[in-house]
Scaffold this motif. Structure first.
Motif, mmCIF file in Angstrom:
data_model
loop_
_atom_site.group_PDB
_atom_site.id
_atom_site.type_symbol
_atom_site.label_atom_id
_atom_site.label_comp_id
_atom_site.label_asym_id
_atom_site.label_seq_id
_atom_site.Cartn_x
_atom_site.Cartn_y
_atom_site.Cartn_z
ATOM 1 N N TRP A 134 1.061 -1.148 -0.240
ATOM 2 C CA TRP A 134 -0.489 0.051 -0.199
ATOM 3 C C TRP A 134 0.867 1.281 0.170
ATOM 4 N N ASP A 135 1.995 1.227 0.892
ATOM 5 C CA ASP A 135 2.655 2.778 0.874
ATOM 6 C C ASP A 135 3.798 2.971 -0.134
ATOM 7 N N THR A 136 3.537 2.046 -1.365
ATOM 8 C CA THR A 136 4.364 2.313 -2.531
ATOM 9 C C THR A 136 3.400 2.568 -3.923
ATOM 10 N N LEU A 137 1.979 2.561 -3.569
ATOM 11 C CA LEU A 137 1.054 2.884 -4.639
ATOM 12 C C LEU A 137 1.522 4.242 -4.539
ATOM 13 N N THR A 138 0.967 4.689 -5.905
ATOM 14 C CA THR A 138 1.631 6.558 -6.247
ATOM 15 C C THR A 138 0.016 6.800 -7.103
ATOM 16 N N PRO A 139 -0.382 7.706 -6.356
ATOM 17 C CA PRO A 139 -1.195 8.429 -6.622
ATOM 18 C C PRO A 139 -1.219 9.688 -7.762
ATOM 19 N N GLY A 140 0.244 9.726 -7.680
ATOM 20 C CA GLY A 140 0.490 10.508 -8.790
ATOM 21 C C GLY A 140 2.061 11.222 -8.482
ATOM 22 N N PRO A 141 2.470 12.685 -9.089
ATOM 23 C CA PRO A 141 4.207 13.268 -8.140
ATOM 24 C C PRO A 141 3.959 13.760 -7.350
ATOM 25 N N ASP A 142 4.677 13.181 -6.941
ATOM 26 C CA ASP A 142 4.649 14.203 -4.983
ATOM 27 C C ASP A 142 4.142 15.489 -5.038
ATOM 28 N N GLU A 143 4.978 16.635 -6.296
ATOM 29 C CA GLU A 143 4.587 17.553 -6.337
ATOM 30 C C GLU A 143 3.246 18.415 -6.942
ATOM 31 N N ALA A 157 9.547 20.059 -0.016
ATOM 32 C CA ALA A 157 9.514 18.565 -0.637
ATOM 33 C C ALA A 157 10.029 17.615 -0.302
ATOM 34 N N ALA A 158 11.620 17.244 1.242
ATOM 35 C CA ALA A 158 11.841 16.982 1.628
ATOM 36 C C ALA A 158 10.493 16.542 2.667
ATOM 37 N N LYS A 159 9.900 17.168 3.043
ATOM 38 C CA LYS A 159 9.335 16.958 4.552
ATOM 39 C C LYS A 159 8.157 16.690 3.928
ATOM 40 N N PHE A 160 7.806 16.255 2.344
ATOM 41 C CA PHE A 160 6.118 16.506 1.533
ATOM 42 C C PHE A 160 6.825 14.783 0.822
ATOM 43 N N ALA A 161 7.269 13.833 1.246
ATOM 44 C CA ALA A 161 7.663 12.878 0.784
ATOM 45 C C ALA A 161 7.389 11.871 1.172
ATOM 46 N N PRO A 162 7.863 12.018 3.131
ATOM 47 C CA PRO A 162 7.056 10.810 3.732
ATOM 48 C C PRO A 162 5.477 10.810 4.322
ATOM 49 N N VAL A 163 5.359 12.550 3.565
ATOM 50 C CA VAL A 163 3.783 12.101 4.576
ATOM 51 C C VAL A 163 3.141 11.959 3.144
ATOM 52 N N ALA A 164 3.537 11.918 1.979
ATOM 53 C CA ALA A 164 2.706 11.764 0.398
ATOM 54 C C ALA A 164 3.283 9.881 1.104
ATOM 55 N N LYS A 165 3.813 9.461 1.712
ATOM 56 C CA LYS A 165 3.810 7.422 1.379
ATOM 57 C C LYS A 165 3.073 7.622 2.386
ATOM 58 N N GLN A 166 3.119 8.245 3.382
ATOM 59 C CA GLN A 166 1.804 7.795 4.320
ATOM 60 C C GLN A 166 0.060 8.130 4.158
ATOM 61 N N ARG A 167 -0.065 8.908 2.790
ATOM 62 C CA ARG A 167 -0.762 9.231 2.382
ATOM 63 C C ARG A 167 -1.605 8.612 1.471
ATOM 64 N N ASN A 168 -0.301 7.113 0.992
ATOM 65 C CA ASN A 168 -0.501 6.486 0.314
ATOM 66 C C ASN A 168 -1.242 5.358 0.906
ATOM 67 N N VAL A 169 -1.308 5.114 2.136
ATOM 68 C CA VAL A 169 -1.445 4.349 3.098
ATOM 69 C C VAL A 169 -2.729 3.991 3.076
ATOM 70 N N GLN A 170 -2.802 5.496 3.215
ATOM 71 C CA GLN A 170 -4.477 6.403 3.305
ATOM 72 C C GLN A 170 -5.400 6.158 2.522
ATOM 73 N N ALA A 182 -5.180 4.100 -0.231
ATOM 74 C CA ALA A 182 -5.101 2.696 -0.468
ATOM 75 C C ALA A 182 -6.021 1.693 0.148
ATOM 76 N N GLU A 183 -5.884 2.248 1.619
ATOM 77 C CA GLU A 183 -6.368 2.032 2.209
ATOM 78 C C GLU A 183 -8.318 2.426 2.418
ATOM 79 N N SER A 184 -8.362 3.437 2.132
ATOM 80 C CA SER A 184 -9.537 4.279 2.618
ATOM 81 C C SER A 184 -10.423 3.426 1.171
ATOM 82 N N THR A 185 -9.219 3.721 -0.307
ATOM 83 C CA THR A 185 -10.057 2.444 -1.108
ATOM 84 C C THR A 185 -10.476 1.245 -1.613
ATOM 85 N N TYR A 186 -9.715 0.716 -0.456
ATOM 86 C CA TYR A 186 -9.965 -0.895 -0.266
ATOM 87 C C TYR A 186 -11.325 -0.819 1.284
ATOM 88 N N LEU A 187 -11.639 -0.088 1.572
ATOM 89 C CA LEU A 187 -13.214 -0.414 2.901
ATOM 90 C C LEU A 187 -13.896 -0.318 2.192
#
Length: 479
Positions: free
Chosen positions: A109-118, A229-242, A244-249
């Protein structure tokens, strides 16, 4: 990966004993003991707690749990047979099982990317800004407000993207000068609505017009992506999980045809007011292909939150639309539990042994804290006393001291309370609680304790301003 374990305080079966129900002067009973309406009214009336039925019920439930601890101690019942422990620990057991299921289903789930971070940052998936505040006190006069706005407009006219960090020294916010007015990265809903609306209206890398909030007037610079950008990257990864989880549920819910019954929000609020009272109510709140969510099941989920979550008062104060969302999330949780069952997620021997050990320790610790260890009761009874009466008297003594803040509060952990309430007779008289509140009003009006500035009793009671209501995570309970 986020944890899906919910720290739970689940509901138990609720049975009203004939004695308490037929006696209007009894608020609650446990074993052979009774809590009178007069006594509970005195406790509530001389406290600083709200004179509300929910508060009276909270105190009565605490008294019941304490007395049942004494009943078990007098009988020398450690509640440690396997069947009792399995029933008492159902929430812990199912939580572990569901977590194991999620650890498997959420891989990747954390590797799914809905789009470029920027692009995601530009679209407002997370926000970042600097601001300069001209503070306005709540009791400020119209003239003071006008002066503050004029000052903010002057700062805005002076501000550029190049000098904004230095200009932040003019901010009324403590520490803003040292931080250059930086608020860091924040998600939607973390700031007051007016401020968030202003930030979203500004393009990253630009300064917006003066923004008014309840704090005063703000000059806001929305940080460009390059700055975060450096701060957003880990947030984006966490959002990927969220995401994916929301989509799954959402897929779980849609594939099971979840439908709420008419009046679900109204009944959900009624249950939140008194979960124990709905312990045997099989009325439906929602239906789905493989089953239904009953009132008793929903009561269990509501009670599955620790008291400090304030979930019950939050449900009572939430709009119906949010309550309905909460009910739907509970159905999702039930469906995920079914999937964990199908996946045969189980605990190993070590995990079960650890749960059993913690439960046994909780029982003995509670006995010790309330001064009703079976060995001490036996020693006291050698002189001819009755262990049950001795235990009950010690509990009453502790409770009286607790009310006066003379002893620290003792929590009866949910698994222990659940086992006790399943095994021994208790009751709470709903009509008696109504009388408690009325009598407490008279007590409060004439109470010398409040005039002397004495503190509130040391018993926990619901109340206070509820925080924003959280949605439950995919977790498990079992009825």
């Amino acid at each position: 990966m986020k944890s899906y374990r919910l720290s739970v305080l689940a509901a138990v079966a609720f049975a009203v004993a004939c004695g308490a129900a037929s006696n209007p002067d009894v608020a609650a009973s446990a074993g052979d003991q009774q809590l009178s309406v007069t006594r509970l009214a005195d406790i509530l009336g001389t406290s600083q707690a709200p004179l509300e039925k929910d508060v009276a019920r909270s105190i009565a439930e605490l008294w019941v749990n304490y007395q049942l601890v004494g009943v078990a101690a007098a009988k020398g019942d450690s509640l440690s047979d396997k069947k009792t422990m399995d029933e008492a620990l159902w929430s812990n057991i199912d939580n572990i099982r569901v977590k194991k299921f999620y650890d498997n289903v959420s891989k990747g789930w954390d590797t799914l990317t809905p789009g470029p971070d920027e692009q995601r940052y530009m679209n407002g998936e997370a926000l970042a800004a600097r601001h300069i505040l001209v503070k306005v006190d709540a009791n400020a006069t119209p003239e003071q407000k006008v002066a503050a706005q004029k000052k903010a407009e002057g700062i805005r006219a002076e501000a550029t993207t190049a000098n904004f960090t230095k200009l932040a020294a003019k901010s009324d916010e403590p520490g803003a000068g040292e931080r250059g007015g930086d608020l860091g990265l924040f998600g939607k809903g973390m700031m007051v609505p007016e401020f968030e609306k202003c930030v979203l209206a500004i393009k990253p890398g630009e300064i917006g017009p003066v923004c008014a909030t309840s704090f005063g007037f703000h000059v806001i610079y929305r940080s460009p992506y390059a700055d975060v950008a450096a701060k957003f990257a880990p947030v984006a990864k966490q959002r990927n999980v969220q995401i994916a989880e929301s989509t799954y549920l959402a897929k779980v819910e849609s594939s099971n045809g979840v439908e709420l019954t008419s009046g679900a929000a109204v009944k959900a609020k009624a249950i939140a007011r008194n979960p124990l009272g709905y312990g045997k109510d099989n009325g439906k709140l929602a239906t789905y292909k493989s089953g239904e969510l009953t009132a008793s099941e929903f009561a269990n989920w509501v009670a599955a939150y620790p008291p400090n979550s304030q979930i019950r008062p939050q449900l009572l104060n939430a709009p119906d639309s949010l309550v309905e969302k909460f009910v739907r999330q509970i159905v999702r949780n039930e469906l995920v539990l079914h999937q964990a069952d199908s996946a045969k997620a189980t605990l190993d021997t070590a995990e079960l042994s650890n749960l059993y050990l913690n439960f046994k320790n909780a029982v003995t610790q509670t006995w010790s804290s309330l001064n009703v260890e079976p060995s001490k009761l036996a020693d006291s009874a050698k002189a001819g006393g009755d262990k049950a009466k001795i235990a009950a008297a010690r509990i009453e003594s502790f409770f009286d001291k607790l009310i006066k803040n003379e002893v620290p509060f003792v929590d009866v952990p949910y698994p222990v309370a659940h086992a006790l309430q399943k095994k021994f007779a208790f009751s709470i008289n709903d009509a008696g609680l109504d009388k408690v509140v009325e009598k407490a009003k008279t007590v409060r009006a004439t109470s010398d304790s409040l005039k002397a500035g004495k503190g509130a009793p040391g018993v926990p009671a619901p109340g206070g301003a509820p925080a924003p209501m959280p949605m439950p995570t995919p977790d498990t309970t079992k009825k």
